[in-house]
Design an enzyme around this catalytic site. Structure first.
Site, short mmCIF file in Angstrom:
data_model
loop_
_atom_site.label_atom_id
_atom_site.label_comp_id
_atom_site.label_asym_id
_atom_site.label_seq_id
_atom_site.Cartn_x
_atom_site.Cartn_y
_atom_site.Cartn_z
N GLU A 1 -4.71 71.77 10.45
CA GLU A 1 -5.16 72.90 9.64
C GLU A 1 -4.41 74.18 9.97
OE1 GLU A 1 -9.39 73.22 9.46
OE2 GLU A 1 -9.62 71.14 8.86
N LYS B 1 -18.64 70.92 0.88
CA LYS B 1 -17.35 70.31 0.60
C LYS B 1 -17.53 69.44 -0.64
CE LYS B 1 -15.81 69.62 5.42
NZ LYS B 1 -15.96 68.67 6.56
C1 2PG Z 1 -14.57 69.83 9.10
C2 2PG Z 1 -13.37 69.63 8.22
C3 2PG Z 1 -12.58 70.88 7.98
P1 2PG Z 1 -12.40 67.25 7.91
O1 2PG Z 1 -14.86 69.01 9.97
O2 2PG Z 1 -15.29 70.80 8.91
O3 2PG Z 1 -12.24 71.52 9.17
O4 2PG Z 1 -12.55 68.62 8.72
O5 2PG Z 1 -11.88 67.60 6.57
O6 2PG Z 1 -11.43 66.45 8.75
O7 2PG Z 1 -13.76 66.64 7.85
MG MG Z 2 -16.81 70.10 10.39
#
Ligand code: 2PG
Ligand code: MG
Length: 429
Positions: free
Chosen positions: A205, A336
């Site tokens: 990231e 998300k």
């Molecule tokens: C999280 C995300 C973004 P990932 O854990 O919050 O940082 O990571 O997309 O790998 O789940």
């Molecule tokens: Mg997370």
């Protein structure tokens, strides 16, 4: 009124060189819009399913031709002729067409790419910015960024056990200044690392690979970087952690933090101490995705006003959000869109969190693309916070730079401000 004439898709590569879905919606007047799906690494077991071609050796089983076929066939037929501006109806059609709890029929990667491409097409038809189209009657805001500084574990393959140490420039007077502050802190951190002879290579990231296998040392270094940048840690800029504890739990229910095995209670006590020693304003996933008892312990032990943020715990699912609210074990939800499947559902989770007196942070994934729809979604949601990674790597900057353009636009929404950070009296618990 232009309607949807067809929907198609193909694969493109994401920021980790892994295939992902790009969907294109063509309107009856010939205009078109496309969008790309992000992809997580530290995924929760309760997330909707990302459809991958696991049966194939192509792309090591990570191809997305099955998801692409969902779009080209079933989804295109189902959405053709629909009003491109009715995002809720389009997303509902995707959900009912999929017909499964975990979105395993169409694939959440196919669904989220189509949902975002439809939103872009709808914004085209309405001749409005994407954020205004998605916001509808919601009060859009320019979100406070939570920015990755150091990464470990699954995002950098090593270093500290906790996944991310982030900074929150909560006292910045506006979005543009908040990005300037973060720039200064990022480069101060780079200087500190170089001074220690440590690597300045970055993780997935854009944050620096954790310079120490001690999570606490990384937190302390983040505070040093804030000070070196001329800002006051605690008064102007806070520390946020994404512990991602789902990836620290062992089969016996104990956790391993930086090489030390401990119970939920011991882990909670360690993090409670960090909160007295460092200006921590937010802790994400301090316990694993199904350790509800541990989360309740954290809610009691953590400092009032600290944001207790559920990512793997909640997976952008309304039912899990309701459970967390009724148990009082989290006071904020990470949103998300690909954890659930569509943009409308993600917005509904942010809306519901507000009704429940909780906060929401709209988040990117560790696998991203140059697509910037996430910035518009965050603004539209009115959530007030966004997490996109660091201020390096173009798949991250696409979102920050989009936020800057929105902030500088004629009808820019208002800055969400500090979200109560830095003022314990405004704590949400
Ligand atoms: C999280 C995300 C973004 P990932 O854990 O919050 O940082 O990571 O997309 O790998 O789940
Ligand atoms: Mg997370």
């Amino acid at each position: 009124m232009a309607t949807i004439a067809s929907v198609t898709a193909d694969w493109v590569l994401d920021s980790r060189a892994v295939p992902t879905v790009e969907a294109t919606v063509t309107l009856s007047d010939g205009r078109y819009a496309f969008a790309q799906a992000p992809s997580g690494a530290s995924t929760g077991v309760h997330e909707s399913l990302e459809l991958r071609d696991t049966h194939s050796r192509r792309f090591s089983g990570r191809g997305v031709l099955g998801a692409v076929a969902s779009v080209r066939q079933e989804i295109s037929v189902a959405l053709t002729g629909m009003d491109a501006t009715d995002q809720i109806a389009l997303d509902q059609r995707l959900v009912s067409l999929d017909g499964t709890e975990d979105r395993s029929h169409l694939g959440a990667n196919a669904m989220v790419a189509v949902s975002a491409a439809c939103a872009r097409a709808g914004a085209l038809v309405n001749e409005t910015p994407l954020w205004a189209h998605l916001a509808g009657s919601r009060k859009a805001t320019l979100p406070l960024p939570m920015v990755n500084l150091f990464s470990g574990n699954l995002h950098a393959r090593g270093g500290m056990t906790i996944q991310d140490v982030l900074v929150v420039p909560f006292a910045a007077p506006d979005l543009v200044t908040s990005i300037e502050w973060v720039h200064d802190i990022y480069h101060a951190a780079k200087e500190l690392l170089a001074g220690r002879g440590a690597s300045t290579l970055v993780g997935d990231e854009g944050g620096f690979g954790a310079p120490s296998s001690s999570s606490e040392e990384c937190i302390a270094l983040a505070c040093d970087a804030i000070a070196l940048a001329g800002r006051e840690a605690g008064a102007e800029v806070g520390i946020a952690l994404d512990v991602a504890a789902t990836h620290m739990i062992q089969s016996d229910g104990n956790y391993v933090l930086d090489g030390v095995s401990m119970s939920s209670a011991q882990l909670v006590a360690t993090m409670a101490r960090w909160q007295t020693d460092y200006p921590i304003v937010s802790i994400e996933d301090p316990l694993a995705e199904d350790d509800w008892d541990g989360w309740q312990l954290a809610a009691i032990a953590f400092k009032t006003g600290v944001q207790l943020l559920g990512d793997d715990l909640l997976c952008t699912h309304l039912d899990r959000l309701e459970r967390a609210a009724s148990l009082g074990c989290a006071n904020a939800v990470l949103v998300k869109a690909n954890q659930i499947g569509t943009l409308s559902e993600a917005l509904a989770v942010a809306d519901r969190s507000r009704e429940l007196g909780m906060r929401a942070v709209v988040s990117a994934r560790s696998g991203e693309t140059e697509d910037d729809w996430l910035a518009d979604l965050a603004v539209a949601s009115g959530a007030g916070q966004i997490k996109v990674g660091s201020v390096a790597r173009s798949e991250r900057l696409a979102k920050y730079n989009r936020l800057l353009r929105i902030a500088r636009g004629a009808d820019s929404p208002r800055w969400s401000g500090s979200n109560g950070f830095g003022n314990a009296a405004l704590g949400v618990r």
